[in-house]
Design an enzyme around this catalytic site. Structure first.
Site, PDB file in Angstrom:
ATOM      1  N   HIS A   1       0.871  -1.168   0.000  1.00  0.00           N
ATOM      2  CA  HIS A   1       0.000   0.000   0.000  1.00  0.00           C
ATOM      3  C   HIS A   1       0.910   1.221   0.000  1.00  0.00           C
ATOM      4  O   HIS A   1       1.729   1.382   0.891  1.00  0.00           O
ATOM      5  CB  HIS A   1      -0.890  -0.002   1.244  1.00  0.00           C
ATOM      6  CG  HIS A   1      -1.822   1.159   1.281  1.00  0.00           C
ATOM      7  ND1 HIS A   1      -3.149   1.069   0.947  1.00  0.00           N
ATOM      8  CD2 HIS A   1      -1.621   2.462   1.597  1.00  0.00           C
ATOM      9  CE1 HIS A   1      -3.721   2.255   1.049  1.00  0.00           C
ATOM     10  NE2 HIS A   1      -2.811   3.116   1.448  1.00  0.00           N
ATOM     11  N   CYS A   2       0.794   2.034  -1.010  1.00  0.00           N
ATOM     12  CA  CYS A   2       1.685   3.175  -1.139  1.00  0.00           C
ATOM     13  C   CYS A   2       0.983   4.464  -0.725  1.00  0.00           C
ATOM     14  O   CYS A   2       0.063   4.907  -1.419  1.00  0.00           O
ATOM     15  CB  CYS A   2       2.172   3.299  -2.588  1.00  0.00           C
ATOM     16  SG  CYS A   2       3.429   4.569  -2.794  1.00  0.00           S
ATOM     17  N   PRO A   3       1.382   5.080   0.380  1.00  0.00           N
ATOM     18  CA  PRO A   3       0.727   6.328   0.775  1.00  0.00           C
ATOM     19  C   PRO A   3       1.042   7.476  -0.169  1.00  0.00           C
ATOM     20  O   PRO A   3       0.228   8.383  -0.333  1.00  0.00           O
ATOM     21  CB  PRO A   3       1.286   6.596   2.176  1.00  0.00           C
ATOM     22  CG  PRO A   3       2.494   5.764   2.310  1.00  0.00           C
ATOM     23  CD  PRO A   3       2.398   4.644   1.340  1.00  0.00           C
TER      24      PRO A   3
ATOM     25  N   GLY B   1      -1.360   7.084  -2.710  1.00  0.00           N
ATOM     26  CA  GLY B   1      -2.706   7.146  -2.155  1.00  0.00           C
ATOM     27  C   GLY B   1      -3.564   5.959  -2.538  1.00  0.00           C
ATOM     28  O   GLY B   1      -4.780   6.076  -2.668  1.00  0.00           O
ATOM     29  N   ASN B   2      -2.945   4.800  -2.758  1.00  0.00           N
ATOM     30  CA  ASN B   2      -3.706   3.643  -3.207  1.00  0.00           C
ATOM     31  C   ASN B   2      -2.871   2.395  -2.967  1.00  0.00           C
ATOM     32  O   ASN B   2      -1.666   2.490  -2.734  1.00  0.00           O
ATOM     33  CB  ASN B   2      -4.005   3.791  -4.709  1.00  0.00           C
ATOM     34  CG  ASN B   2      -5.230   3.018  -5.140  1.00  0.00           C
ATOM     35  OD1 ASN B   2      -5.830   2.283  -4.361  1.00  0.00           O
ATOM     36  ND2 ASN B   2      -5.610   3.166  -6.398  1.00  0.00           N
TER      37      ASN B   2
END
Lengths: 157, 360
Positions: free
Chosen positions: B197-199, B202-203
């Site tokens: 999950h890549c902040p 954002g997804n």
């Protein structure tokens, strides 16, 4: 084996849903979309084994075709990358085209083979490609509504 | 039913139109063609913790603050570059520099938005019947359990290319996760070929947007190196004419750009290198961190998904077919309780509608 020919409309009005059988995914070849061809026990009295296997094998072939990594998919991928994926706004991907073909095939199978036997295939895309859902309908004499019958105790597939 | 599939496709849309008119008149009369409740789109009843925009076309995680930071950083740095450094470079060196920079910038933003806004490969949750069927199979497999007996964890084993892979049961989604899928606790979804999950994006990064993510970090590395190199060039050329300090005074934005680029380069280029390694060995970040296919786990442990060939692995990851979204965000929700009523066509017993999923 049901030999009466049921119109799909007649089926809906005169039959009630008895149970649903789920054909699970076969992951032995990796993550590609492939369904188990094992014949479920619940369908034993409803349809010939060969017809069922033929349907599932055809579906498996179509999905394999869609996910095939080869010349055409590379071409599509490179073209898409070169146009920053804008090209997909105007054109369908090969995968989507094959999914449409699969929908038509399932519809045709339902009309010709499954509905006459009181069965209904659901397109796997509508179940997240997890299962092929086969609804088994029982003939009921009256049209009085009964909500979805609770699935009878099923055996392990 | 399939016999009325064509009617079935049009009916919900027609019902929707009727519905809108009806709610204005606040008619409570139930005609065969209208429903009391407004028909919702599937994204509105989506069980995961995602946010949707543009009527379901855009899908992101719940926390998007860091994503906006990413966008601002890229826009500001690039903007300053084009505004302050490019005029000098174009006139003194070549106009190809802002041109190439422009193309790179557009590509970076395109890939970022694509990675952020698309469905990463979310698996829809099981329907109640499916869940019940699986429960039954598990109970049969586990055998009778007495009170106080804790049933073993629900797993299935599959042999993939000679390697035994354990499929875990997801209690939230009520499915057995396909191989390489994982449940993202932030988004509360099972995602196919879950990477991480890549902040910043954002997804989640999964099967459907991994290539966009990779191209994003790759092109961003090129962009930061590009900007860094040419800002330095700009300052050097100016200092040759007017001296170092006055060069900095003439072009103060360059300092900011150099600082941002300098710190970004290490992380982004490093990340690109890491993901290049992952792609070439056909692993996900998840698998690499857990050491799923590491030889340390056992002698016979190898990655069953790898094609064995570096080129094939790369091509498969980047140029392979892009599967469509499985969650049909913009489709309409069918009425839940199938009632085999003779009046209406297409509703009730009709199990499903033709999927109108679009890939974004």
């Amino acid at each position: 084996m049901a030999t009466e020919f049921h119109n799909l409309q007649e089926l809906r009005h005169s039959a009630s849903l008895a149970t649903k059988v789920f054909i699970q995914r076969d992951y032995s070849d990796g993550t590609i979309c492939k369904f188990q061809t094992k014949f479920p026990a619940e369908l034993d009295s409803r349809i010939e084994r060969s017809l069922f296997e033929e349907t599932v094998k055809t579906l498996n072939c179509c999905y394999a075709e869609a996910e095939k990594i080869g010349g055409q998919s590379y071409l599509e991928g490179c073209l898409a990358c070169a146009t920053a994926y804008i090209v997909f706004l105007c054109m369908e991907t090969r995968y989507e085209k094959i999914l449409k073909k699969i929908s038509m095939y399932i519809q045709e199978q339902n009309e010709k083979i499954y509905a006459p036997r009181g069965l209904l295939l659901t397109d796997p895309i509508e179940r997240g490609m997890r299962v092929i859902e086969i609804s088994i309908f029982e003939d009921s004499g009256s049209t009085s509504s009964s909500s979805t019958g609770s699935p009878s105790s099923g055996t392990a597939q | 039913m399939t016999g009325n599939m064509h009617l079935g496709v049009e009916e919900p849309i027609r019902e929707c139109q009727y519905n809108q008119i009806c709610t204005h008149n606040s008619s409570t009369m139930d005609t065969p063609h209208t429903k009391k409740k407004k028909i919702k789109r599937k994204w509105q009843v989506f069980p995961g913790r995602n946010k949707f925009y543009c009527n379901g076309r855009i899908m992101m995680a719940k926390q998007t603050g860091v994503f906006y930071l990413t966008v601002v950083l890229i826009l500001v740095t690039s903007g300053l570059f084009f505004a302050f450094d490019c005029p000098f470079l174009a006139s003194n060196l070549t106009p190809a520099i802002p041109a190439i920079g422009g193309v790179l910038f557009i590509f970076v933003m395109g890939m970022l938005l694509r990675a952020s806004f698309s469905d990463p490969g979310v698996l829809p949750r099981a329907t109640p019947e499916e869940a019940a069927d699986i429960e039954r199979q598990i109970d049969t497999a586990n055998g009778p359990s007495g009170p106080g007996y804790r049933p073993p964890p629900r797993t299935r084993e599959v042999l993939i290319n000679g390697q035994t892979v354990k499929l875990k049961y997801c209690f939230t989604c009520k499915i057995f996760r396909p191989p390489r899928a994982s449940h993202c606790s932030l988004c509360d979804n099972c995602v196919e070929r879950f990477d991480h999950h890549c902040p910043w994006v954002g997804n989640c990064v999964g099967r459907r947007n991994y290539r966009f993510f990779y191209l994003f970090i790759l092109s961003l590395s090129l962009l930061t190196i590009f900007i860094f190199a040419f800002v330095i060039t700009h300052v050097i050329l100016r200092s040759n004419r007017t001296g170092f300090l006055s060069a900095l005074k003439d072009s103060p934005a360059s300092v900011l750009e150099v600082v941002v680029c300098f710190f970004s380069i290490w992380s982004i280029v490093g990340l690109s290198g890491f993901h290049t390694y992952l792609i070439s060995s056909n692993q996900t970040t998840n698998e690499d961190i857990k050491g799923s296919w590491s030889s340390k786990r056992g002698k016979g442990n190898y990655n069953p998904y790898s094609y064995g060939n570096l080129i094939t692995n790369c091509c498969a990851a980047l140029c392979g077919p892009l599967p469509p979204s499985l969650i049909d965000r913009r489709g309409f929700v069918q009425p839940d309780t199938p009632q085999p009523v003779a009046q209406t066509n297409g509703t009730g017993a009709c199990p499903s509608n033709q999927v109108q999923s679009h890939m974004t």
